[in-house]
Design a protein around this motif. Structure first.
Motif, PDB file in Angstrom:
ATOM      1  N   GLN A  33     -59.509  11.176 -52.553  1.00 17.20           N
ATOM      2  CA  GLN A  33     -60.312  10.650 -52.058  1.00 17.20           C
ATOM      3  C   GLN A  33     -61.129  11.495 -50.809  1.00 17.20           C
ATOM      4  O   GLN A  33     -59.991  12.021 -50.011  1.00 17.20           O
ATOM      5  CB  GLN A  33     -61.215   9.012 -52.140  1.00 17.20           C
ATOM      6  CG  GLN A  33     -61.072   9.217 -54.247  1.00 17.20           C
ATOM      7  CD  GLN A  33     -61.054   7.318 -53.624  1.00 17.20           C
ATOM      8  OE1 GLN A  33     -61.610   6.687 -52.870  1.00 17.20           O
ATOM      9  NE2 GLN A  33     -60.602   6.168 -55.044  1.00 17.20           N
ATOM     10  N   ARG A  34     -62.215  10.924 -49.907  1.00 17.36           N
ATOM     11  CA  ARG A  34     -62.307  11.247 -49.098  1.00 17.36           C
ATOM     12  C   ARG A  34     -62.408  10.113 -48.034  1.00 17.36           C
ATOM     13  O   ARG A  34     -62.463   8.911 -47.752  1.00 17.36           O
ATOM     14  CB  ARG A  34     -64.103  11.643 -48.666  1.00 17.36           C
ATOM     15  CG  ARG A  34     -64.402  12.066 -47.228  1.00 17.36           C
ATOM     16  CD  ARG A  34     -65.808  12.540 -47.877  1.00 17.36           C
ATOM     17  NE  ARG A  34     -66.493  12.796 -46.365  1.00 17.36           N
ATOM     18  CZ  ARG A  34     -67.893  13.196 -46.020  1.00 17.36           C
ATOM     19  NH1 ARG A  34     -68.840  12.661 -47.366  1.00 17.36           N
ATOM     20  NH2 ARG A  34     -68.426  13.688 -44.892  1.00 17.36           N
ATOM     21  N   PRO A  35     -61.142  10.700 -47.229  1.00 21.36           N
ATOM     22  CA  PRO A  35     -60.284   9.042 -45.864  1.00 21.36           C
ATOM     23  C   PRO A  35     -61.090   9.244 -45.287  1.00 21.36           C
ATOM     24  O   PRO A  35     -61.684  10.251 -44.644  1.00 21.36           O
ATOM     25  CB  PRO A  35     -58.624   9.923 -46.144  1.00 21.36           C
ATOM     26  CG  PRO A  35     -59.247  10.983 -46.444  1.00 21.36           C
ATOM     27  CD  PRO A  35     -60.087  11.883 -46.746  1.00 21.36           C
ATOM     28  N   LYS A  36     -60.610   7.969 -44.868  1.00 21.29           N
ATOM     29  CA  LYS A  36     -61.913   7.952 -43.265  1.00 21.29           C
ATOM     30  C   LYS A  36     -61.299   8.417 -42.196  1.00 21.29           C
ATOM     31  O   LYS A  36     -59.682   8.668 -42.435  1.00 21.29           O
ATOM     32  CB  LYS A  36     -61.516   5.819 -43.133  1.00 21.29           C
ATOM     33  CG  LYS A  36     -62.465   5.768 -44.118  1.00 21.29           C
ATOM     34  CD  LYS A  36     -62.781   4.352 -43.685  1.00 21.29           C
ATOM     35  CE  LYS A  36     -63.771   2.847 -44.944  1.00 21.29           C
ATOM     36  NZ  LYS A  36     -64.455   1.901 -44.618  1.00 21.29           N
ATOM     37  N   PRO A  37     -61.460   8.572 -41.096  1.00 21.02           N
ATOM     38  CA  PRO A  37     -60.579   9.163 -39.517  1.00 21.02           C
ATOM     39  C   PRO A  37     -59.332   8.631 -39.121  1.00 21.02           C
ATOM     40  O   PRO A  37     -58.439   9.183 -39.478  1.00 21.02           O
ATOM     41  CB  PRO A  37     -61.934   9.470 -38.620  1.00 21.02           C
ATOM     42  CG  PRO A  37     -63.296   9.400 -39.059  1.00 21.02           C
ATOM     43  CD  PRO A  37     -63.256   8.567 -40.491  1.00 21.02           C
ATOM     44  N   MET A  38     -59.901   6.944 -39.530  1.00 16.57           N
ATOM     45  CA  MET A  38     -58.544   5.959 -39.087  1.00 16.57           C
ATOM     46  C   MET A  38     -57.526   6.032 -40.432  1.00 16.57           C
ATOM     47  O   MET A  38     -56.068   6.407 -39.695  1.00 16.57           O
ATOM     48  CB  MET A  38     -58.747   4.891 -38.806  1.00 16.57           C
ATOM     49  CG  MET A  38     -60.091   4.816 -37.805  1.00 16.57           C
ATOM     50  SD  MET A  38     -59.215   4.953 -35.795  1.00 16.57           S
ATOM     51  CE  MET A  38     -60.108   7.235 -36.079  1.00 16.57           C
ATOM     52  N   ASP A  39     -57.277   6.987 -41.240  1.00 12.63           N
ATOM     53  CA  ASP A  39     -56.666   6.471 -42.708  1.00 12.63           C
ATOM     54  C   ASP A  39     -55.469   7.509 -42.169  1.00 12.63           C
ATOM     55  O   ASP A  39     -54.191   6.677 -42.936  1.00 12.63           O
ATOM     56  CB  ASP A  39     -57.097   7.438 -43.889  1.00 12.63           C
ATOM     57  CG  ASP A  39     -58.148   6.205 -44.989  1.00 12.63           C
ATOM     58  OD1 ASP A  39     -58.293   4.980 -43.514  1.00 12.63           O
ATOM     59  OD2 ASP A  39     -58.597   6.675 -45.372  1.00 12.63           O
ATOM     60  N   LEU A  40     -55.131   8.478 -41.601  1.00 15.63           N
ATOM     61  CA  LEU A  40     -54.427   9.887 -41.250  1.00 15.63           C
ATOM     62  C   LEU A  40     -53.632   8.771 -40.224  1.00 15.63           C
ATOM     63  O   LEU A  40     -52.071   8.288 -40.289  1.00 15.63           O
ATOM     64  CB  LEU A  40     -54.830  10.284 -40.656  1.00 15.63           C
ATOM     65  CG  LEU A  40     -54.035  11.526 -40.339  1.00 15.63           C
ATOM     66  CD1 LEU A  40     -53.013  12.083 -41.323  1.00 15.63           C
ATOM     67  CD2 LEU A  40     -54.445  13.169 -39.968  1.00 15.63           C
ATOM     68  N   ILE A  41     -53.670   7.544 -39.106  1.00 13.12           N
ATOM     69  CA  ILE A  41     -53.240   7.110 -38.181  1.00 13.12           C
ATOM     70  C   ILE A  41     -52.190   6.248 -38.582  1.00 13.12           C
ATOM     71  O   ILE A  41     -51.631   5.900 -38.632  1.00 13.12           O
ATOM     72  CB  ILE A  41     -54.319   6.524 -37.072  1.00 13.12           C
ATOM     73  CG1 ILE A  41     -54.253   8.033 -36.016  1.00 13.12           C
ATOM     74  CG2 ILE A  41     -53.197   6.365 -36.005  1.00 13.12           C
ATOM     75  CD1 ILE A  41     -55.590   7.349 -35.165  1.00 13.12           C
ATOM     76  N   SER A  42     -53.941   4.950 -39.941  1.00 17.10           N
ATOM     77  CA  SER A  42     -52.540   4.001 -39.871  1.00 17.10           C
ATOM     78  C   SER A  42     -51.731   4.179 -41.050  1.00 17.10           C
ATOM     79  O   SER A  42     -50.756   3.678 -41.446  1.00 17.10           O
ATOM     80  CB  SER A  42     -54.461   3.647 -41.169  1.00 17.10           C
ATOM     81  OG  SER A  42     -54.887   3.065 -39.908  1.00 17.10           O
ATOM     82  N   SER A  43     -51.373   5.219 -42.213  1.00 20.71           N
ATOM     83  CA  SER A  43     -50.904   5.808 -42.818  1.00 20.71           C
ATOM     84  C   SER A  43     -49.654   5.795 -42.216  1.00 20.71           C
ATOM     85  O   SER A  43     -48.043   6.026 -42.220  1.00 20.71           O
ATOM     86  CB  SER A  43     -50.989   6.866 -43.733  1.00 20.71           C
ATOM     87  OG  SER A  43     -51.310   8.387 -43.585  1.00 20.71           O
ATOM     88  N   GLN A  44     -48.970   6.772 -41.302  1.00 15.56           N
ATOM     89  CA  GLN A  44     -48.634   6.985 -40.058  1.00 15.56           C
ATOM     90  C   GLN A  44     -47.916   5.848 -39.341  1.00 15.56           C
ATOM     91  O   GLN A  44     -46.056   5.710 -39.852  1.00 15.56           O
ATOM     92  CB  GLN A  44     -48.915   7.657 -39.211  1.00 15.56           C
ATOM     93  CG  GLN A  44     -49.521   9.700 -39.450  1.00 15.56           C
ATOM     94  CD  GLN A  44     -48.051  10.351 -38.952  1.00 15.56           C
ATOM     95  OE1 GLN A  44     -47.248  10.745 -38.639  1.00 15.56           O
ATOM     96  NE2 GLN A  44     -47.400  11.171 -40.277  1.00 15.56           N
ATOM     97  N   LEU A  45     -48.429   4.564 -39.351  1.00 18.66           N
ATOM     98  CA  LEU A  45     -47.751   3.535 -38.949  1.00 18.66           C
ATOM     99  C   LEU A  45     -47.368   2.887 -40.031  1.00 18.66           C
ATOM    100  O   LEU A  45     -46.330   2.375 -39.979  1.00 18.66           O
ATOM    101  CB  LEU A  45     -49.265   2.972 -38.301  1.00 18.66           C
ATOM    102  CG  LEU A  45     -48.876   1.529 -37.504  1.00 18.66           C
ATOM    103  CD1 LEU A  45     -48.348   1.780 -36.356  1.00 18.66           C
ATOM    104  CD2 LEU A  45     -49.867   0.467 -37.026  1.00 18.66           C
TER     105      LEU A  45
END
Length: 299
Positions: A33-45
């Motif tokens: 899907q189209r992720p939110k900008p914060m999803d990449l950081i949250s996935s890393q965390l």
């Protein structure tokens, strides 16, 4: 002591399950899907928190090394180095998440608004430098941690039954302590500042909404809920971090680790990685909708 260890096992199991569920959700969102900008950081965390549990000394990497008959010295270096790197990444990425959330919700008249258009570019670069920095800063663990040799002349400090911290030169110990403390104090200060900034923005927005819609119930407003979520995560993280810091600093200063205190420290260190995914799951409408769809299909 066995009861405390059982609590750690239960805590680790719960933490891994919650973070694994959240990581799989983020992978699905990012790929499908189209992720939110914060999803990449949250996935890393979330990924970092999973590794924190796996290197906590109770489950995971230590058991894998033992089953493969890998030398105790290598096992100690790998587990302690990975654990220290993940601890640094946890505070760094949490700070990054707080900063980019502040940029995302900042009004168009603010100085931060100009970074909104290149948010993804800055985010990827920041994550790359954060990983490189923490991998480098924690490299001293590869030289000063090893398997316990049972030789009293070396003045080793037993950290676990099979691993110990070797004596350091006072200058090296001071440099390591200064660098680590400066990094953590700076990140916590940035985190608190950006969180206060976000709370202020959300509070002003809530007052405007209340003024425009006087019949609206402020208890159910998303702005109030977002404010409470930010405050909960930041305050909880800062409290847990400083308790952990005080225990680590005292143990290093006295050059002694009590097994019970070490167990309590492990429990406190893993409290934040458990709370974070639970708060994110309960506050993300996308996850709630997925769970509702799965529940309806099951019935």
């Amino acid at each position: 002591m066995s009861s405390l260890e059982n609590v750690l096992y239960f805590q680790a199991g719960l933490g891994v399950l919650a973070n694994m569920f959240l990581l799989l959700f983020y992978i699905f969102i990012i790929l499908a899907q189209r992720p939110k900008p914060m999803d990449l950081i949250s996935s890393q965390l979330t990924f970092v928190h999973i590794l924190m549990f796996l290197t906590g000394g109770n489950i995971g990497i230590a058991d894998i090394f033992e089953s493969l008959n890998i030398k105790n010295d290598i096992k100690c270096k790998a587990t302690f180095y990975t654990s220290r790197v993940m601890r640094g990444l946890s505070i760094s990425i949490t700070c990054l998440l707080s900063v980019f959330q502040a940029v995302t919700i900042s009004p168009s008249t603010s100085l931060l608004a100009k970074f909104k258009h290149q948010l993804k570019k800055y985010m990827i670069n920041a994550l790359f430098y954060i990983w490189c920095f923490n991998l480098s800063v924690s490299s001293y663990m590869l030289f000063y941690v090893g398997g316990f040799t049972n030789v009293s002349e070396t003045k080793q400090m037993n950290v676990t039954k099979s691993c110990s911290l070797f004596p350091m030169n006072y200058i090296i110990r001071g440099l390591i302590f200064t660098l680590s403390t400066s990094r953590d104090v700076f990140l916590v200060a940035v985190m608190l500042s950006t969180s206060a900034y976000m709370v202020n923005i959300l509070h002003r927005h809530q007052r405007q909404c209340k003024h425009l819609h006087s019949n609206r119930n402020p208890r159910t407003s998303p702005e109030k809920k977002a404010t409470q979520t930010i405050l909960l995560l930041v305050v909880f993280f800062v409290v847990m971090y400083w308790v952990d810091f005080i225990i680590s600093f005292t143990s290093l200063l006295l050059w002694m680790y009590n097994p019970v205190i070490l167990t309590v420290q492990k429990f406190l260190m893993k409290a934040y990685p458990i709370i974070t995914p639970l708060v994110q799951i309960s506050s993300d409408k996308r996850i709630i909708n997925v769970l509702k769809n799965l529940q309806s299909k099951c019935h």
